[in-house]
Design an enzyme around this catalytic site. Structure first.
Site, PDB file in Angstrom:
ATOM      1  N   SER A 196     -15.169 -44.589  -2.664  1.00  0.00           N
ATOM      2  CA  SER A 196     -15.349 -43.970  -3.986  1.00  0.00           C
ATOM      3  C   SER A 196     -16.818 -43.691  -4.325  1.00  0.00           C
ATOM      4  CB  SER A 196     -14.747 -44.862  -5.072  1.00  0.00           C
ATOM      5  OG  SER A 196     -15.364 -46.131  -5.058  1.00  0.00           O
TER       6      SER A 196
ATOM      7  N   ASP B 134     -18.291 -47.910 -14.642  1.00  0.00           N
ATOM      8  CA  ASP B 134     -17.144 -48.787 -14.873  1.00  0.00           C
ATOM      9  C   ASP B 134     -17.416 -50.056 -14.072  1.00  0.00           C
ATOM     10  OD1 ASP B 134     -16.444 -48.304 -12.188  1.00  0.00           O
ATOM     11  OD2 ASP B 134     -15.114 -46.657 -12.718  1.00  0.00           O
TER      12      ASP B 134
ATOM     13  N   HIS C  86     -18.435 -48.970 -10.356  1.00  0.00           N
ATOM     14  CA  HIS C  86     -19.232 -47.777  -9.999  1.00  0.00           C
ATOM     15  C   HIS C  86     -20.419 -47.597 -10.928  1.00  0.00           C
ATOM     16  CE1 HIS C  86     -14.984 -47.100  -8.784  1.00  0.00           C
ATOM     17  NE2 HIS C  86     -15.573 -46.832  -7.638  1.00  0.00           N
TER      18      HIS C  86
END
Ligand SMILES: *[C@@H]1O[C@H](CO)[C@@H](O)[C@H](O)[C@H]1NC(C)=O
Ligand SMILES: *[C@@H]1O[C@H](CO)[C@@H](O)[C@H](O)[C@H]1NC(C)=O
Ligand SMILES: *[C@@H]1O[C@H](CO)[C@@H](O)[C@H](O)[C@H]1NC(C)=O
Length: 396
Positions: A44, A348, A351
């Site tokens: 991600s 978040d 990340h």
């Protein structure tokens, strides 16, 4: 017999120095490349839309919903941040378009880049991890699967074998960040750290094999990031919370988890050094994500971030659990976010914000966090100096 200081041996010595100097110059020149594309593998941290492309439309990941993407793209793109990622800033710096996701893409042009990084991806095969009791459901597109997708797609990406070799030779290959989830999943499941440490050599070998395979296909430049200081991550500060103050360092991070992150980075660097010796014509660069992020945590104000409260909370969902942000949209409803993400390091609980990613990209492209540093001597000054004009804070 000539004495050591005879003119003859002096001449030999001089010519030796000159040839060494010459070789050094030639060597460093060969490492500066005008990259024509970016080929990316990872999770991600570098996903520009693959997890969305792979997902059931009724079961989309968090990054498919606002406020993801709000700052730069003004809509969700599948990036796990409010805006651009490190890979986007690298593309901008190189004068290349944002790297399009490979999976689920329609009519995308991969001439100047292709991205296989998938949110939730692991370095090790999913089946291997499940066998070890590490069950997770986010994605099974491991590094090996990503590499296979790349090889399978080559004929459509670049045509003839010689064209493909040319493309791979002139690409900057981003190998990661990958491997973080191989540790995240067992950490979330509460597996003993000793068991998780046993995965490190396996992850490192998997990354190393992927690089070797790409070298055999013509790969010449690799950027290989290490892990983040996991002990400073909101997720683990919550789940491994303890009243034992000895467990924390002066910035409030968990010492044992940071030691683990450092350990894995060291192991990766040892392996990359071995590869570099084996393939001297290839440029293998380690990106030290660990120390960049540690600096943000240690001196947030210096880089334009809020320094309170400590430990630094994420912009979104400070109370959110790992699963709520990482995989599917579950739990996203009611996610509360800050007003000014540019003041936060974390977006978040897993990340970073665009502001942090921008500084990280700079620290790798132009700063001291690429080992060895990039050589941009062959690029025109316009490109070399780009990317920092709109930046207030710098890592250099
Ligand atoms: C892809 O290209 C085809 C042919 O050019 C076109 O008909 C189709 O609408 C395009 N699809 C998308 C999603 O842009
Ligand atoms: C892994 O988890 C899924 C549900 O998330 C379950 O269906 C599956 O049986 C589990 N596999 C193992 C080997 O535990
Ligand atoms: C990944 O999982 C999907 C859905 O369960 C399955 O159809 C696919 O074959 C798997 N792919 C790999 C490479 O294991």
């Amino acid at each position: 017999m000539a004495s050591p200081d005879s003119p003859h041996s002096m001449k030999k010595l001089l010519s030796f120095f000159l040839s060494t100097l010459f070789l050094t110059i030639v060597n460093s020149e060969t490492h500066c490349r005008n990259f024509k594309s970016i080929i990316s593998f990872g999770d991600s941290i570098a996903d520009t839309g693959n997890l969305i492309g792979l997902s059931d439309p009724d079961d989309l990941p968090a990054a498919a919903f606002p406020p993801y993407g709000e700052t730069f793209f003004h809509h969700p793109t599948g990036r796990f941040s409010n805006g651009r990622l490190i890979i986007d800033f690298i593309a901008e710096f190189l004068g290349l378009p944002f790297v399009p996701p490979f999976y689920g893409s329609q009519n995308a042009s991969f001439e100047k880049g292709v991205n296989f990084a998938v949110g939730g991806a692991t370095a090790l095969e999913r089946s291997f991890l499940v066998e070890r009791g590490i069950n997770f459901s986010y994605t099974n597109i491991s590094l090996g699967v990503q590499l296979k997708s790349f090889k399978d797609a080559l004929p459509s990406l670049c045509g003839s074998p010689s064209d493909c070799r040319d493309m791979i030779e002139n690409a900057l290959i981003l190998m990661g960040e990958i491997g973080g989830n191989d540790y995240n999943y067992p950490l979330v499941l509460g597996k003993p750290i000793q068991e998780i440490r046993e995965l490190v050599p396996l992850v490192v070998t998997t990354i190393s094999s992927a690089i070797t395979e790409l070298i055999s296909m013509g790969g010449k430049t690799f950027l290989v990031p290490g892990q983040f200081p996991l002990g400073c991550s909101t997720t683990y500060l919550q789940s491994y919370k303890t009243s034992n103050t000895e467990d924390y360092d002066s910035t409030g991070c968990l010492k044992w988890l940071n030691e683990f992150g450092k350990y894995q980075g060291d192991q990766l660097q040892v392996e990359l050094n071995k590869l570099q010796k084996l393939y001297p014509h290839v440029n293998i660069i380690y990106a030290d994500y660990y120390n960049i992020l540690l600096r943000f945590v240690q001196e947030p104000a210096k880089y334009g971030f809020l320094s309170r409260p400590s430990p630094l909370p994420p912009c979104c969902g400070s109370g959110g659990s790992y699963s709520s942000i990482f995989g599917r949209s579950f739990g996203l409803k009611g996610l509360k976010c800050c007003n000014d993400p540019s003041k936060y390091v974390h977006w978040d609980s897993a990340h970073m914000t665009e502001a942090a990613y921008r500084l990280m990209a700079e620290g790798v492209l132009k700063g001291p966090y690429a080992i060895p540093p990039f050589d941009w001597s062959c690029l025109n000054p316009e490109i070399k100096n780009s990317g920092s004009s709109d930046t207030e804070h710098s890592l250099m």
